[in-house]
Design a protein around this motif. Sequence first.
Motif, PDB file in Angstrom:
ATOM      1  N   PRO C 154       0.827  -1.216   0.000  1.00 50.20           N
ATOM      2  CA  PRO C 154       0.000   0.000   0.000  1.00 50.20           C
ATOM      3  C   PRO C 154       0.861   1.266   0.000  1.00 50.20           C
ATOM      4  O   PRO C 154       1.974   1.264   0.515  1.00 50.20           O
ATOM      5  N   SER C 155       0.333   2.292  -0.618  1.00 51.21           N
ATOM      6  CA  SER C 155       0.984   3.605  -0.660  1.00 51.21           C
ATOM      7  C   SER C 155      -0.121   4.613  -0.909  1.00 51.21           C
ATOM      8  O   SER C 155      -1.248   4.241  -1.217  1.00 51.21           O
ATOM      9  N   THR C 156       0.203   5.883  -0.815  1.00 54.37           N
ATOM     10  CA  THR C 156      -0.802   6.897  -1.107  1.00 54.37           C
ATOM     11  C   THR C 156      -1.330   6.727  -2.522  1.00 54.37           C
ATOM     12  O   THR C 156      -2.532   6.800  -2.762  1.00 54.37           O
ATOM     13  N   ARG C 157      -0.414   6.484  -3.461  1.00 51.21           N
ATOM     14  CA  ARG C 157      -0.845   6.293  -4.845  1.00 51.21           C
ATOM     15  C   ARG C 157      -1.883   5.192  -4.943  1.00 51.21           C
ATOM     16  O   ARG C 157      -2.949   5.372  -5.529  1.00 51.21           O
ATOM     17  N   ILE C 158      -1.581   4.055  -4.355  1.00 52.17           N
ATOM     18  CA  ILE C 158      -2.444   2.896  -4.524  1.00 52.17           C
ATOM     19  C   ILE C 158      -3.737   3.040  -3.732  1.00 52.17           C
ATOM     20  O   ILE C 158      -4.832   2.792  -4.245  1.00 52.17           O
ATOM     21  N   LEU C 159      -3.638   3.491  -2.502  1.00 51.36           N
ATOM     22  CA  LEU C 159      -4.842   3.586  -1.677  1.00 51.36           C
ATOM     23  C   LEU C 159      -5.779   4.699  -2.162  1.00 51.36           C
ATOM     24  O   LEU C 159      -6.993   4.527  -2.141  1.00 51.36           O
ATOM     25  N   SER C 160      -5.215   5.811  -2.616  1.00 49.24           N
ATOM     26  CA  SER C 160      -6.100   6.891  -3.068  1.00 49.24           C
ATOM     27  C   SER C 160      -6.773   6.516  -4.382  1.00 49.24           C
ATOM     28  O   SER C 160      -7.938   6.851  -4.606  1.00 49.24           O
ATOM     29  N   THR C 161      -6.065   5.803  -5.248  1.00 49.53           N
ATOM     30  CA  THR C 161      -6.678   5.328  -6.486  1.00 49.53           C
ATOM     31  C   THR C 161      -7.772   4.318  -6.170  1.00 49.53           C
ATOM     32  O   THR C 161      -8.864   4.357  -6.745  1.00 49.53           O
ATOM     33  N   MET C 162      -7.464   3.423  -5.238  1.00 49.89           N
ATOM     34  CA  MET C 162      -8.424   2.378  -4.869  1.00 49.89           C
ATOM     35  C   MET C 162      -9.691   2.969  -4.260  1.00 49.89           C
ATOM     36  O   MET C 162     -10.802   2.631  -4.668  1.00 49.89           O
ATOM     37  N   TYR C 163      -9.523   3.872  -3.303  1.00 48.27           N
ATOM     38  CA  TYR C 163     -10.698   4.462  -2.665  1.00 48.27           C
ATOM     39  C   TYR C 163     -11.540   5.238  -3.662  1.00 48.27           C
ATOM     40  O   TYR C 163     -12.758   5.167  -3.645  1.00 48.27           O
ATOM     41  N   TYR C 164     -10.880   5.978  -4.552  1.00 46.00           N
ATOM     42  CA  TYR C 164     -11.653   6.781  -5.511  1.00 46.00           C
ATOM     43  C   TYR C 164     -12.476   5.882  -6.426  1.00 46.00           C
ATOM     44  O   TYR C 164     -13.608   6.204  -6.770  1.00 46.00           O
ATOM     45  N   ALA C 165     -11.912   4.742  -6.796  1.00 43.10           N
ATOM     46  CA  ALA C 165     -12.618   3.840  -7.703  1.00 43.10           C
ATOM     47  C   ALA C 165     -13.715   3.062  -6.975  1.00 43.10           C
ATOM     48  O   ALA C 165     -14.784   2.836  -7.522  1.00 43.10           O
ATOM     49  N   ARG C 166     -13.451   2.628  -5.745  1.00 44.26           N
ATOM     50  CA  ARG C 166     -14.351   1.689  -5.074  1.00 44.26           C
ATOM     51  C   ARG C 166     -15.309   2.337  -4.097  1.00 44.26           C
ATOM     52  O   ARG C 166     -16.452   1.918  -3.989  1.00 44.26           O
ATOM     53  N   GLU C 167     -14.817   3.322  -3.350  1.00 39.56           N
ATOM     54  CA  GLU C 167     -15.644   3.881  -2.283  1.00 39.56           C
ATOM     55  C   GLU C 167     -15.524   5.395  -2.247  1.00 39.56           C
ATOM     56  O   GLU C 167     -15.166   5.962  -1.212  1.00 39.56           O
ATOM     57  N   PRO C 168     -15.830   6.062  -3.375  1.00 38.12           N
ATOM     58  CA  PRO C 168     -15.633   7.518  -3.402  1.00 38.12           C
ATOM     59  C   PRO C 168     -16.428   8.243  -2.318  1.00 38.12           C
ATOM     60  O   PRO C 168     -15.993   9.277  -1.832  1.00 38.12           O
ATOM     61  N   GLY C 169     -17.579   7.686  -1.927  1.00 37.96           N
ATOM     62  CA  GLY C 169     -18.389   8.336  -0.900  1.00 37.96           C
ATOM     63  C   GLY C 169     -17.677   8.416   0.441  1.00 37.96           C
ATOM     64  O   GLY C 169     -17.867   9.347   1.213  1.00 37.96           O
ATOM     65  N   LYS C 170     -16.811   7.461   0.709  1.00 36.13           N
ATOM     66  CA  LYS C 170     -16.082   7.435   1.983  1.00 36.13           C
ATOM     67  C   LYS C 170     -15.011   8.504   2.045  1.00 36.13           C
ATOM     68  O   LYS C 170     -14.538   8.846   3.119  1.00 36.13           O
ATOM     69  N   ILE C 171     -14.573   8.982   0.896  1.00 38.18           N
ATOM     70  CA  ILE C 171     -13.497   9.994   0.889  1.00 38.18           C
ATOM     71  C   ILE C 171     -13.996  11.299   0.255  1.00 38.18           C
ATOM     72  O   ILE C 171     -13.205  12.060  -0.307  1.00 38.18           O
ATOM     73  N   ASN C 172     -15.305  11.540   0.345  1.00 37.38           N
ATOM     74  CA  ASN C 172     -15.907  12.767  -0.192  1.00 37.38           C
ATOM     75  C   ASN C 172     -15.525  13.011  -1.652  1.00 37.38           C
ATOM     76  O   ASN C 172     -15.308  14.159  -2.064  1.00 37.38           O
ATOM     77  N   HIS C 173     -15.372  11.926  -2.404  1.00 35.93           N
ATOM     78  CA  HIS C 173     -15.078  12.009  -3.836  1.00 35.93           C
ATOM     79  C   HIS C 173     -13.775  12.747  -4.150  1.00 35.93           C
ATOM     80  O   HIS C 173     -13.629  13.346  -5.214  1.00 35.93           O
ATOM     81  N   LEU C 174     -12.875  12.706  -3.214  1.00 36.54           N
ATOM     82  CA  LEU C 174     -11.551  13.313  -3.402  1.00 36.54           C
ATOM     83  C   LEU C 174     -10.750  12.471  -4.402  1.00 36.54           C
ATOM     84  O   LEU C 174     -10.380  11.338  -4.106  1.00 36.54           O
ATOM     85  N   ARG C 175     -10.526  13.005  -5.587  1.00 37.37           N
ATOM     86  CA  ARG C 175      -9.801  12.232  -6.594  1.00 37.37           C
ATOM     87  C   ARG C 175      -8.299  12.258  -6.290  1.00 37.37           C
ATOM     88  O   ARG C 175      -7.804  13.226  -5.730  1.00 37.37           O
TER      89      ARG C 175
END
Lengths: 278, 278, 484, 484
Positions: C154-175
């Motif tokens: 895991p890294s910021t690159r991987i986790l932020s890409t993953m969250y945006y694709a899978r659970e954007p609502g959990k991260i306020n759609h922060l791309r």
Amino acid sequence: MSFVDYADTIKDGDTAIVFLGHESMFPVKVQHGSKTQTKYGVIRHSSDLIGKRTQILYSTDISLITMMLELKPGSIVCESGTGSGSLSHAIIRTVAPTGHLYTVEFHQQRAEKAKEEFQEHKVEHLVTVKNQDVCKNGFGVSNVADAVFLDIPSPWEAIGHAKSALKIEGGRICSFSPCIEQVQRTCLAMEEHGFTEINTLEILLRVYNVRTISLQIPDLGKAAEDNSSTGFDSSNQSNQGSLYGILQQGTAQFKSGVPLKEMVGHTGYLTFATKSLF
Amino acid sequence: MSFVDYADTIKDGDTAIVFLGHESMFPVKVQHGSKTQTKYGVIRHSSDLIGKRTQILYSTDISLITMMLELKPGSIVCESGTGSGSLSHAIIRTVAPTGHLYTVEFHQQRAEKAKEEFQEHKVEHLVTVKNQDVCKNGFGVSNVADAVFLDIPSPWEAIGHAKSALKIEGGRICSFSPCIEQVQRTCLAMEEHGFTEINTLEILLRVYNVRTISLQIPDLGKAAEDNSSTGFDSSNQSNQGSLYGILQQGTAQFKSGVPLKEMVGHTGYLTFATKSLF
Amino acid sequence: MEESAKLGLRIREGDCAVLKRDEVFKAVLVLRRRKVIFEKQWFYLDNAIGHIYGTTFEVSSGGSLQPKKKMEETTTETKEAGTDNRNIVDDGKSQKLTHDDIKALKDKGIKGQEIVQQLIENSTTFRGKTEFAQDKYIKKKKKKYEAVITIVKPSTRILSTMYYAREPGKINHLRYDTLAQMLTLGNIRAGNKMIVMETCAGLVLGAIMERMGGYGSVIQMYPGGGPVRAATSCFGFPESFFNTLYEFPLSKVNSLVSGTFSSETLPSEPEYNVPVEEESNGSLDEKQTLIQETEEESSTEAVMESNETEEQETMDLAAEDTEYKESKEKGNKENIREKQRKQQERRRKLVETAALLEEKNADGLIVASRFHPTPLLLSLLEFVAPSRPFVVYCQYKEPLLECYTKLREKGGVINLKLSETWLRNYQVLPDRSHPKLMMSGGGGYILSGITVTVEKVQSDASSLEAQKNEEPASKKRKLQELNC
Amino acid sequence: MEESAKLGLRIREGDCAVLKRDEVFKAVLVLRRRKVIFEKQWFYLDNAIGHIYGTTFEVSSGGSLQPKKKMEETTTETKEAGTDNRNIVDDGKSQKLTHDDIKALKDKGIKGQEIVQQLIENSTTFRGKTEFAQDKYIKKKKKKYEAVITIVKPSTRILSTMYYAREPGKINHLRYDTLAQMLTLGNIRAGNKMIVMETCAGLVLGAIMERMGGYGSVIQMYPGGGPVRAATSCFGFPESFFNTLYEFPLSKVNSLVSGTFSSETLPSEPEYNVPVEEESNGSLDEKQTLIQETEEESSTEAVMESNETEEQETMDLAAEDTEYKESKEKGNKENIREKQRKQQERRRKLVETAALLEEKNADGLIVASRFHPTPLLLSLLEFVAPSRPFVVYCQYKEPLLECYTKLREKGGVINLKLSETWLRNYQVLPDRSHPKLMMSGGGGYILSGITVTVEKVQSDASSLEAQKNEEPASKKRKLQELNC
């Protein structure tokens, strides 16, 4: 003061940024006895701005490059060319205090200028500058880098060198090219050298001016005796819970985020890839 | 009813569009006795929608193509390929009642389907369909066209034919290609054939949903006895001429134009050029 | 190379690892004898333990993972390609293998690669397709039938890409590219003292901690009962990183600003009814729940051929509600003495954090929350030193327009900038390069700026002055032109 | 080919023509013995008269135009190219010719092409440059010294591009591709009966008239004293097009809607104090003023070499104020009987226009103005038949959010869509293809929709119903997710 730390006060010999007005800012080397007091108050040294001084719009790309290359304190990075050093400074700030940047610049004058600047900014212990052709001679290091960044006219000729500079267990690479033909060749070279996750991106910044806008309410005249059901006039609009804060004398006022008339439409394509162990 | 006129009432055999909900619409061939009454009221025949039925997002490109080719009533236009006929219908609507469309389709099935549709929509007098390979056989007409449109895999092979289809005194051409390599070859061919004003464009549509959004005002607690100068709390915010119409119970409500989560990121590159007299 | 760094390279039991297939990611906890479901495949991670991160595995029968040898690019027989699609009439009957046939092959344990070969042989139209179309067909089928996954660190690159694709609502759609802008605009780096207010499952906090590398300190402001760090725990930071992580309740901000803050009143207040164990800093207790949902997924569909659009499975991690309940139950079981010790420890750290904030010398402020940004900014900027950057993310543009206006009114900030970024992905293939057909419609908006000292005596006059002066002459002219 | 069509191909005295150099346009009135200044070149259009539109001319000494022969691509000597820029040190002294030298060459009547050749020969760094850099250098210098202009026939494409580049304030920053969207969304075509409310100098009106080709009718709603048609007159429409063009004052809309409209009250009302001649429909009187400003421009800079950024000259046309004053003066000179006749004619046409509107069967509504769109839409949609499109342009997004909301509340419209377009220009050159480095930041916003019949009895209920139903289930779910 080093470019990789904050300090509370401006010291003799520091480089400080002075802001005057909305879009105007410039670096000042602080001399004993001079002042950088403006009418807005004292602007203290903010080193993140200095790195951008030559290519202020490039910072959008730098942000993405830094994250997608997974740079962080301790990362070992290879870069070519050094150019104006704007990315070099950003990389150094990110990998400090335990990382290192190996930067290779083909143009002798620029390499020397960069070296001087790194010394002046007290970050020379974090960076090694080499004046050579990366396509022929590579980065001068093997199997040490976590990440490689290329911003050269023929990146495809340096992919092999980039691969050998990266750690045996793998790492990330990024190539920045303005033209799509360079991207096409670079992607092919990356594939030939076994890079995976090859991904080409483009990022553009859209800045909005926040403005107070007044739009006139048109004069549609009087409906005379009969006020029809469709009648809409400016007098009863203000009672209807309008979106607007202020509505006066036939004018609707509101805040708007107005895009700039012109924006940077292209800086370059960013191609990222991963070197895997196998 | 023809596809190039409006009518006030739905007639037997007409094609009508029924809208149900926000993004849902479909064409219905009206049969005697059937109804197209929905709870919102009767939707009458709106022919501009029918043209888009197969490629609804293409309409952004069609708009630009129509204007940049300078199409208007009376224009003579050559097109290849006919494809689903979505652009053909748009062209016919624009050049009617005095213009004409020559459309060439390589695929036999499609050419026949298009011919049938033009008849069904009562515009067959405005269009000539040919089933041939435009790259080998051209458009079958010479020096008659004001504009030529190409949407074929190898547009560069048809530039010569396009040139000879255009009027002697000149005209406009547009080539639509999804891939940049096609554009590169097409631009070269256009230059070789003496076209001027060669210009490649891309247009993207960004649609906004209009939504009422509620954002919670955070609870920062009480400042106790002393109300400091920086104190900002939700109770006095509503007095300050806030942007928001409604502010209730720790919530700020406002209208927002929210971009769709996903949008069409690419349809194709549009390359326009002018054939000059000399 | 240091031994510790080398250790981090290998997949260990208890790690939070990310599964990757093409551009799909999923975070999982590495545990033995636990079934994992990813992209309609089920398997066990047991065999992955000890391998280096970045290794690609093949799922073999029984769900065991086998490291895949270096791409022997499977050239599926000499291709005989058609020249164009003139003669292809699509009647939907071109594939002679039925779904049942394919299922039978899979049940027999036939490998994906061989299934693809059989599909080609049983296609009546394959030979008539152009070479490009053949390539496309093979790629599509390979993706469907070859069960290959890569396990990455895991890294910021991987986790932020993953969250945006899978659970954007959990991260306020922060791309992810917007997050990248925030990290640069906020000048996040080793040695900083940062204030963070986020409701992005702890992803923004994690990104900041990664970029600071354990040097300096981070103060996380939190709403409600305690900070949420589900995503933070996925980064796999060493325990030492958490020694410099502080948290402070938003509900105490006004009292801290006004100088009436007291930690003594703390335990009796309602928001502390929730058990203190909740704030576990990425410990294994919390991670334990990461994969609990996977086993409930139907594993039968993994081998079905269907034309449905692929649905993304719910992500395993960040199941905050469940975590919360579980730790609550556990809390009830724990003895009271332990609870009191923890409460004392918590109060000690709260006093320490309050003191850190009261120094008013933070090196920056990052806000990315579901709350209205204006009150957050106006209050939290009090704790930031002059000449430091601040960055506010909001999913919507309108609140940032208001925030901009209020900050201008208040003064003490310069270089205010409201922006968004456009991100375009490209397909780069010989003769077939173009932007990807779909793109993100929006990645949210950022307001950034820099704090300055406003000297008290002239503060009102100078901030008005600043407002006037920050609209240069050329702008004014333009504005007049617009409204004429 | 018809004779009339053929005639339109040739440049005639009195035409409104557009000068073009690279991507810069300027509209001028074709008149003999009138000096025209364009892109720092001055010349006379006399020689252009009789040539076909699209002809490229060279400016020779004395400002006369000579048709340019077909591109003899000037291959400026065998190029000897360097391989890279490693040895180039830019000291600002690489050009041996001084500004005075160049001026002297021009004064001698040396052609641009030869000057470029001399510049190359006197450059100390040219031979060391790469082939690409040499090309770039030649192109740049050619552009500067070769005085080549093309005269093109006005069209929506050309005029909208020109206005957006030169005078965006006059057209409310309506970008040409946005105008293109409006024409398609509004389904503009021969035979329509369109209502247009614009304050874009008549550009939108002209675009609609071009697309209708003289078939059907257009009713222009106007604020204040009379419609503005400066840009409309540039299209060079035949007089017959204006027979089906009507105008109606905005200030009479409410009375027309309420059924109290009377043309009798007209002449005494204050807004008709302005002389009626103002509404000249693209007659030559109006055009006469088109080029009046040009002669005031300094012609000396046309031959100067300077490093300043090129400034755009003010466009010659659309000088509405001047037109207004001039026609006012002329009005005073005209005799009173003519004035009365015109007023009667005007009143007759007003009654006719009111009747056209009262039929409430327009085929569409186009709004593109500097006014707030909401009141315009709510009133003017009254005159549109059901099942017809309407399109509103606004430079700002916020007023269209309100307009959307109000239209939803009122009902009678479906398929409401708020959008903007992104336009990207590309440089396509062998091995050097990329998007242009600068792009337009925004081209304005469009709200479009379709009218429907709402039956009176159930109107309130059904519009509420519609509101509910137009937010589909999937959307609602998303919304909840966002705000959680």
